[in-house]
Scaffold this motif. Sequence first.
Motif, short mmCIF file in Angstrom:
data_model
loop_
_atom_site.label_atom_id
_atom_site.label_comp_id
_atom_site.label_asym_id
_atom_site.label_seq_id
_atom_site.Cartn_x
_atom_site.Cartn_y
_atom_site.Cartn_z
N LYS A 1 0.87 -1.17 0.00
CA LYS A 1 0.00 0.00 0.00
C LYS A 1 0.91 1.23 0.00
N PRO A 2 0.47 2.30 -0.62
CA PRO A 2 1.34 3.49 -0.67
C PRO A 2 1.27 4.31 0.61
N ARG A 3 1.63 3.70 1.73
CA ARG A 3 1.59 4.39 3.03
C ARG A 3 2.96 4.27 3.69
N ALA A 4 3.31 5.27 4.49
CA ALA A 4 4.66 5.32 5.04
C ALA A 4 5.07 4.04 5.78
N PHE A 5 4.20 3.54 6.66
CA PHE A 5 4.57 2.36 7.45
C PHE A 5 4.74 1.13 6.55
N ASP A 6 3.91 1.06 5.53
CA ASP A 6 4.00 -0.08 4.61
C ASP A 6 5.29 0.00 3.79
N LEU A 7 5.62 1.22 3.38
CA LEU A 7 6.83 1.40 2.57
C LEU A 7 8.08 1.09 3.39
N ALA A 8 8.03 1.44 4.69
CA ALA A 8 9.18 1.15 5.55
C ALA A 8 9.43 -0.36 5.62
N ALA A 9 8.35 -1.12 5.46
CA ALA A 9 8.47 -2.58 5.55
C ALA A 9 9.06 -3.19 4.27
N LEU A 10 9.35 -2.37 3.26
CA LEU A 10 9.92 -2.91 2.02
C LEU A 10 11.40 -3.26 2.16
N GLU A 11 12.06 -2.65 3.14
CA GLU A 11 13.53 -2.82 3.23
C GLU A 11 13.98 -4.27 3.33
N PRO A 12 13.39 -5.07 4.23
CA PRO A 12 13.87 -6.46 4.32
C PRO A 12 13.71 -7.23 3.01
N VAL A 13 12.60 -7.03 2.31
CA VAL A 13 12.40 -7.76 1.06
C VAL A 13 13.34 -7.22 -0.02
N ALA A 14 13.64 -5.92 0.04
CA ALA A 14 14.61 -5.35 -0.91
C ALA A 14 15.96 -6.03 -0.72
N ASP A 15 16.35 -6.24 0.54
CA ASP A 15 17.63 -6.90 0.83
C ASP A 15 17.63 -8.33 0.26
N LEU A 16 16.50 -9.03 0.44
CA LEU A 16 16.43 -10.42 -0.02
C LEU A 16 16.55 -10.51 -1.54
N VAL A 17 15.85 -9.64 -2.26
CA VAL A 17 15.92 -9.73 -3.74
C VAL A 17 17.29 -9.29 -4.25
N THR A 18 17.89 -8.34 -3.58
CA THR A 18 19.23 -7.91 -3.98
C THR A 18 20.21 -9.07 -3.78
N TYR A 19 20.11 -9.73 -2.64
CA TYR A 19 21.00 -10.85 -2.34
C TYR A 19 20.81 -11.99 -3.34
N ALA A 20 19.55 -12.27 -3.69
CA ALA A 20 19.26 -13.38 -4.61
C ALA A 20 19.48 -12.97 -6.07
N ASN A 21 19.59 -11.66 -6.31
CA ASN A 21 19.77 -11.15 -7.67
C ASN A 21 18.61 -11.58 -8.59
N THR A 22 17.42 -11.54 -8.06
CA THR A 22 16.22 -11.91 -8.82
C THR A 22 15.49 -10.63 -9.23
N PRO A 23 15.06 -10.52 -10.51
CA PRO A 23 14.32 -9.33 -10.90
C PRO A 23 13.09 -9.15 -10.02
N ALA A 24 12.87 -7.92 -9.56
CA ALA A 24 11.77 -7.70 -8.61
C ALA A 24 11.14 -6.34 -8.87
N PHE A 25 9.84 -6.27 -8.68
CA PHE A 25 9.11 -5.03 -8.91
C PHE A 25 8.11 -4.81 -7.78
N VAL A 26 8.05 -3.57 -7.32
CA VAL A 26 7.03 -3.18 -6.35
C VAL A 26 5.73 -2.91 -7.12
#
Length: 214
Positions: free
Chosen positions: A113-138
Amino acid sequence: MPATTAKVIAIASQKGGSGKTTLAVHIATKAAQAGFESCVVDTDPQATAASWSDWRGDFLPVVVTSPPARLARTITSAQKNGVDFVVIDTPPHADAAAREAIKAADLVLIPTKPRAFDLAALEPVADLVTYANTPAFVVLNSVPAGATVLAGEAQEAAKDIGLKICPVQLGDRAAFHRSSAKGETASESEPDGKAAKEIDKLWKWLSKELKKIG
Ligand SMILES: Nc1ncnc2c1ncn2[C@@H]1O[C@H](COP(=O)(O)OP(=O)(O)OP(=O)(O)O)[C@@H](O)[C@H]1O
Ligand SMILES: [Mg+2]
């Protein structure tokens, strides 16, 4: 790259209620309508996608449940049964499950959802996709009508943590929850509605992205 021939999409986001299951069943149903043998692998102990399938009855897509630790085997066995399009639904607040799903996937969709608290929760998943090097889209989900500033800010926030944005957004539309409650999708229950059109656009975009990956 996963050692499977089926297309595998993971839907991940640590935040509860961001739209993972909604996105999973809508994409898998579109894939089935496009001629794929599609299957949702539900790794969430809440088994929401599996309940949706129970309400749906004997119609595609197939939904199977799998503990995250057995995900690779579940996908292999689905493939042996002819499945060529897999959508993995994941639980909230579960890094290990998200990690397994991302590892198995060709492409990851991260609804928020486009809300501050929800966006803050994107960081852990961003780390996971970066580590796995898998194409990812929000995928911005439940965007209120006319909320262009909010959506713009959300896009910036996602970019700031290195995530790409899906150009198709889903609005806050009753058709999504009304249809899910009946074991249907918005495209089935309200085929001329805005939610159905958004899912059409999302599917077209996703098909192109999958072709790019090969
Ligand atoms: N775009 C939307 N418009 C309106 N309602 C929506 C939309 N997307 C999801 N919902 C509703 O929001 C609720 C949460 O959605 P959903 O179950 O898909 O989220 P989730 O991320 O799978 O949740 P969980 O983290 O608990 O597994 C559901 O009632 C669903 O019908
Ligand atoms: Mg869910």
